[in-house]
Scaffold this motif. Structure first.
Motif, mmCIF file in Angstrom:
data_model
loop_
_atom_site.group_PDB
_atom_site.id
_atom_site.type_symbol
_atom_site.label_atom_id
_atom_site.label_comp_id
_atom_site.label_asym_id
_atom_site.label_seq_id
_atom_site.Cartn_x
_atom_site.Cartn_y
_atom_site.Cartn_z
ATOM 1 N N GLN A 72 0.829 -1.195 0.000
ATOM 2 C CA GLN A 72 0.000 0.000 0.000
ATOM 3 C C GLN A 72 0.870 1.254 0.000
ATOM 4 O O GLN A 72 0.593 2.223 -0.708
ATOM 5 C CB GLN A 72 -0.950 0.012 1.198
ATOM 6 C CG GLN A 72 -2.058 -0.999 1.111
ATOM 7 C CD GLN A 72 -2.956 -0.743 -0.081
ATOM 8 O OE1 GLN A 72 -3.373 0.377 -0.342
ATOM 9 N NE2 GLN A 72 -3.250 -1.800 -0.824
ATOM 10 N N LYS A 73 1.930 1.259 0.801
ATOM 11 C CA LYS A 73 2.833 2.404 0.866
ATOM 12 C C LYS A 73 3.523 2.625 -0.480
ATOM 13 O O LYS A 73 3.614 3.757 -0.964
ATOM 14 C CB LYS A 73 3.869 2.184 1.982
ATOM 15 C CG LYS A 73 4.745 3.363 2.244
ATOM 16 C CD LYS A 73 3.966 4.503 2.852
ATOM 17 C CE LYS A 73 4.880 5.626 3.265
ATOM 18 N NZ LYS A 73 4.140 6.778 3.747
ATOM 19 N N ASN A 77 -0.189 5.066 -1.071
ATOM 20 C CA ASN A 77 -1.145 5.235 0.024
ATOM 21 C C ASN A 77 -0.406 5.431 1.346
ATOM 22 O O ASN A 77 0.759 5.069 1.478
ATOM 23 C CB ASN A 77 -2.074 4.026 0.110
ATOM 24 C CG ASN A 77 -2.907 3.879 -1.135
ATOM 25 O OD1 ASN A 77 -3.481 4.849 -1.615
ATOM 26 N ND2 ASN A 77 -2.962 2.679 -1.683
ATOM 27 N N ASP A 78 -1.080 6.004 2.323
ATOM 28 C CA ASP A 78 -0.511 6.201 3.644
ATOM 29 C C ASP A 78 -1.310 5.392 4.667
ATOM 30 O O ASP A 78 -2.339 5.863 5.169
ATOM 31 C CB ASP A 78 -0.527 7.687 4.034
ATOM 32 C CG ASP A 78 0.442 8.503 3.204
ATOM 33 O OD1 ASP A 78 1.560 8.010 2.951
ATOM 34 O OD2 ASP A 78 0.080 9.620 2.800
ATOM 35 N N LEU A 96 6.671 2.885 7.800
ATOM 36 C CA LEU A 96 7.306 1.685 7.285
ATOM 37 C C LEU A 96 8.719 1.987 6.836
ATOM 38 O O LEU A 96 9.049 3.000 6.386
ATOM 39 C CB LEU A 96 6.501 1.117 6.115
ATOM 40 C CG LEU A 96 5.050 0.770 6.460
ATOM 41 C CD1 LEU A 96 4.284 0.432 5.188
ATOM 42 C CD2 LEU A 96 5.017 -0.414 7.398
#
Length: 96
Positions: A72-73, A77-78, A96
């Motif tokens: 996701q990162k 995305n956060d 992360l």
């Protein structure tokens, strides 16, 4: 202290020397990790309070969650954790 042991012969022979049997096993590599102290206690606690049937399942699930967060990162995305305090939702970023 954590000791990590990697089992198998992956690094001893070329892929051609290992043959088809190796390719079948490659999808399910085995890693043996001895965990103690705080990390061992955390895994034991998670095993008791979740549906995980053993410590290995706790670790497998944790890796899948981490994998999902990293993907996701990377996708821009956060990831966040939402915490409800006094009827208000607070978002805490996952670094992360």
């Amino acid at each position: 202290m954590t000791d990590t042991y990697v089992t198998g012969t992956d690094m001893l022979f070329s892929e051609a020397e290992r043959g088809d049997e190796y390719l079948d096993r490659k999808a399910s590599s085995r890693v043996t990790v001895r965990l103690s102290g705080e990390l061992g206690a955390a895994i034991s606690e998670l095993e008791e309070i979740t549906v995980a049937s053993n410590p290995s399942e706790v670790v497998r699930r944790a890796i899948l969650v981490y994998h999902t967060l990293v993907k996701q990162k990377i996708s821009g995305n956060d990831p966040v954790i939402e915490v409800i305090e006094g009827g208000k939702t607070k978002k805490i970023p996952i670094f992360l």
